[in-house]
Design an enzyme around this catalytic site. Structure first.
Site, PDB file in Angstrom:
ATOM      1  CB  CYS A  71       5.889   3.047   2.257  1.00 49.12           C
ATOM      2  SG  CYS A  71       5.782   1.247   2.185  1.00 49.12           S
TER       3      CYS A  71
ATOM      4  CG  HIS B 182       7.881   5.057  -1.281  1.00 48.39           C
ATOM      5  ND1 HIS B 182       7.087   4.102  -0.676  1.00 48.39           N
ATOM      6  CD2 HIS B 182       7.189   5.449  -2.383  1.00 48.39           C
ATOM      7  CE1 HIS B 182       5.993   3.915  -1.368  1.00 48.39           C
ATOM      8  NE2 HIS B 182       6.033   4.730  -2.415  1.00 48.39           N
TER       9      HIS B 182
END
EC number: 3.1.6.-
Length: 591
Positions: free
Chosen positions: A122, A178
């Site tokens: 990610c 993130h």
């Protein structure tokens, strides 16, 4: 409008630019009620497979805004949609049993990217998209940014939304960040976004928006700009909730002014959760994880249909560029499929880094085509800035290329190589050595590079099975169905011709040692430009219990009784941060 393409059908021939009628119906009482309903309840469920006739009838009935006139912006509206953990096979036009009519239609009418690469996890993909730089040039080359780490995307990197704001764009982010949040300066609204609505962490419950990083480290993770969005804690499924917000943003924005929308959906990342009605079409899937995953993807497909309709309804579509991408490969243990590619999320095999991607826009010159030129997620940074008529500072060393002409006109890509990564602190391959790398490179180090047709991997590239569809026939995936390969005892180097062997079945490292040496030298050259790895240990102050039960910035300057001068304050701040900067680990390793 071109007819909807069915999954598995070949793409249609290039289409002419769409022409929309200039006259629009006046907003009637019904339309006013519809808009009020949208602003009040947000999410409009159009249903999957909405026929063109129904769509046209709805649009006429709603009384949409007129398309921008000649006085409107020449800068296109930029819509970047990032799915999370979608496997390479998990789209209808790649042969999946999962129904994705919206994605299939948008891709068929646009340009499918069939030689498109991202990162295997990610944070790296997101950081490379927003900076246009490889991980080795931001210090994020190892793992992800964890919620307890005092770490974030380096503040000295000019982000994509910051560059777009310079040329008049409104910038909005909806979904998963993130990229770190330990201090306020790391938050999305401080990195170029006018507004932010979404989560800061890598995953969490789709309904409650809570996340436990470890026992006793749990907290709420839904934000409206810089504050916890407690008012939205009403059990709405995140895919639908994020779509509501996108619709509201478009409803309130003037389409004559350029907008950048970064929509980073949480789906289809674990935990595997979806509204019950999306399971109806997948009762035949025995594997429960695959069934849940399919339901999540169907909901995501419907959400993207709703976003597309909102773009049309509010007058953005004709001047919009929609880019769709997954952030990494799928995770078979969580229902994802990368077949026929090798490996999975978290690996440098093709199954971890080759992604579903396409571009859809009335502004494309060659629609209904397939692009097989090399494209990487770093390329979106310079491409979008160029489309926005922005400028990139000459002193900024980017790793991305402007690939708009490659996509829109079918020209050759300026990209000839991709550094997939060099991770100097990942678990070393036991049998790797400098000798195995011909004295050029220590093959114990995890690394991967692509140069034209050739791909080289060193170290421990990760889980290497091929996972065919029948693996999901049981509660597994059942590894007895997997095509497994036992890595030879002394193996730490692999070479593949990806053009001829996209499934990485034939290792050519012993046959072409000269090619291996050339690629090892290229790795060594890249490594000389690497910055220190940023991967600090966790900070106990990050515990949400200490921050009102919310995941969020925890680093705060101590209140001072006396206000020192600015220079003294800066010096003192540097001293406070010194212990953290000392833990940074250098990747400029000499082999």
């Amino acid at each position: 409008m071109a007819p909807r393409e069915c999954a598995g059908h070949p793409p249609p021939p290039p289409l002419q630019a769409w022409v929309w009628p200039g006259k629009m119906l006046a907003m009637g009482a019904l339309a006013g009620f519809w808009v009020l309903s949208l602003l009040t309840y947000g999410y409009l469920s159009w249903g999957q497979g909405l026929e063109d006739e129904e769509e046209a009838a709805f649009r006429a009935q709603a009384g949409e805004r007129p398309e921008p006139s000649t006085a409107s912006t020449s800068q296109p509206h930029l819509i970047f949609i990032l799915a999370d953990d979608q496997g390479f096979r998990d789209v209808g036009y790649h042969g999946s049993e999962i129904k994705t009519p919206t994605l299939d239609k948008l891709a068929a009418e646009g340009v499918k990217l069939e030689n498109y690469y991202v990162q295997p996890i990610c944070t790296p993909s997101r950081s490379q998209f927003i900076t246009g730089k490889y991980q080795i040039h931001t210090g994020l080359q190892h793992s992800i940014i964890r919620p307890t780490q005092p770490n974030c995307l380096p503040l000295d990197n000019a982000t994509l939304p910051q560059k777009l704001k310079e040329v008049g764009y409104s910038t909005h982010m909806v979904g998963k960040w993130h990229l770190g949040f330990y201090r306020k300066e790391c938050m999305p609204t401080k990195r170029g976004f006018d507004t932010f609505f979404g989560s800061l962490l890598g995953s969490g419950d789709y309904y409650t928006h809570y996340k436990c990083d470890s026992p006793g480290m749990c907290g709420y993770d839904l934000y409206e700009n810089d504050n916890a969005a407690w008012d939205y804690d009403n059990g709405i499924y995140s895919t639908q909730m994020y779509t509501q917000r996108v619709q509201q943003i478009l409803a309130s924005h003037d389409p004559r002014k350029p907008i950048f929308l970064y929509i980073a959906y949480q789906a289809v990342h674990s935990p595997l959760q979806a509204p019950s009605r999306y399971f109806e079409h997948y009762r035949s899937i025995v594997n429960i994880n695959r069934r849940r995953y399919a339901a999540m993807l169907s909901c995501l497909d419907e959400a993207i249909n709703n976003v597309t309709l909102a773009l049309k309804t509010y007058g953005f579509y004709n001047n919009s560029i929609i880019i769709y991408s997954s952030d990494n490969g799928g995770q078979p243990t969580a229902g994802g499929s990368n077949w026929p590619l090798r490996g999975s999320k978290g690996t440098y095999w093709e199954g971890g880094i080759r992604a579903v991607g396409f571009v859809h826009s009335p502004l494309l010159k060659n629609k209904g085509t397939v692009c097989k030129e090399l494209v990487h997620i770093t390329d979106w940074y310079p491409t979008l800035i160029s489309l926005a008529e922005g400028q990139i500072d000459e002193d900024i060393q980017l790793d991305g290329y402007d690939i708009w002409e490659t996509i829109s006109e079918g020209l050759r890509s300026p990209r000839v190589d991709i550094l997939h990564n060099i991770d100097p602190i990942y678990t070393k391959a036991k049998n790797g050595s400098l000798a195995a790398g011909y004295g050029i490179w220590n093959t114990a180090i995890q690394s991967a590079i692509r140069v034209q047709h050739w791909k080289l991997l060193t170290g421990n590239p990760g889980y290497s099975d091929w996972v065919p569809p029948q693996s999901f026939s049981n509660l597994g995936p059942n590894r007895w169905h997997n095509e497994r390969i036992t890595l030879s005892t002394g193996k730490s180097v692999w070479l593949f011709n990806i053009t001829a062997d996209p499934y990485e079945r034939v290792d050519l490292s012993n046959r072409y040692p000269g090619i291996v040496k050339k690629l090892l030298r290229r790795l060594s050259q890249y490594n000389k430009t690497a910055v220190p790895v940023r991967y600090p240990p966790k900070d106990p102050r990050s515990n949400p219990r200490l921050n009102g039960g919310v995941w969020g910035p925890w680093y705060k300057e101590e209140n001072k009784k006396k206000k020192p001068s600015k220079k003294k304050a800066e010096k003192k701040q540097k001293k406070k941060l010194m212990p953290r900067t000392n833990i940074l680990m250098s990747s400029n390793v000499k082999f």
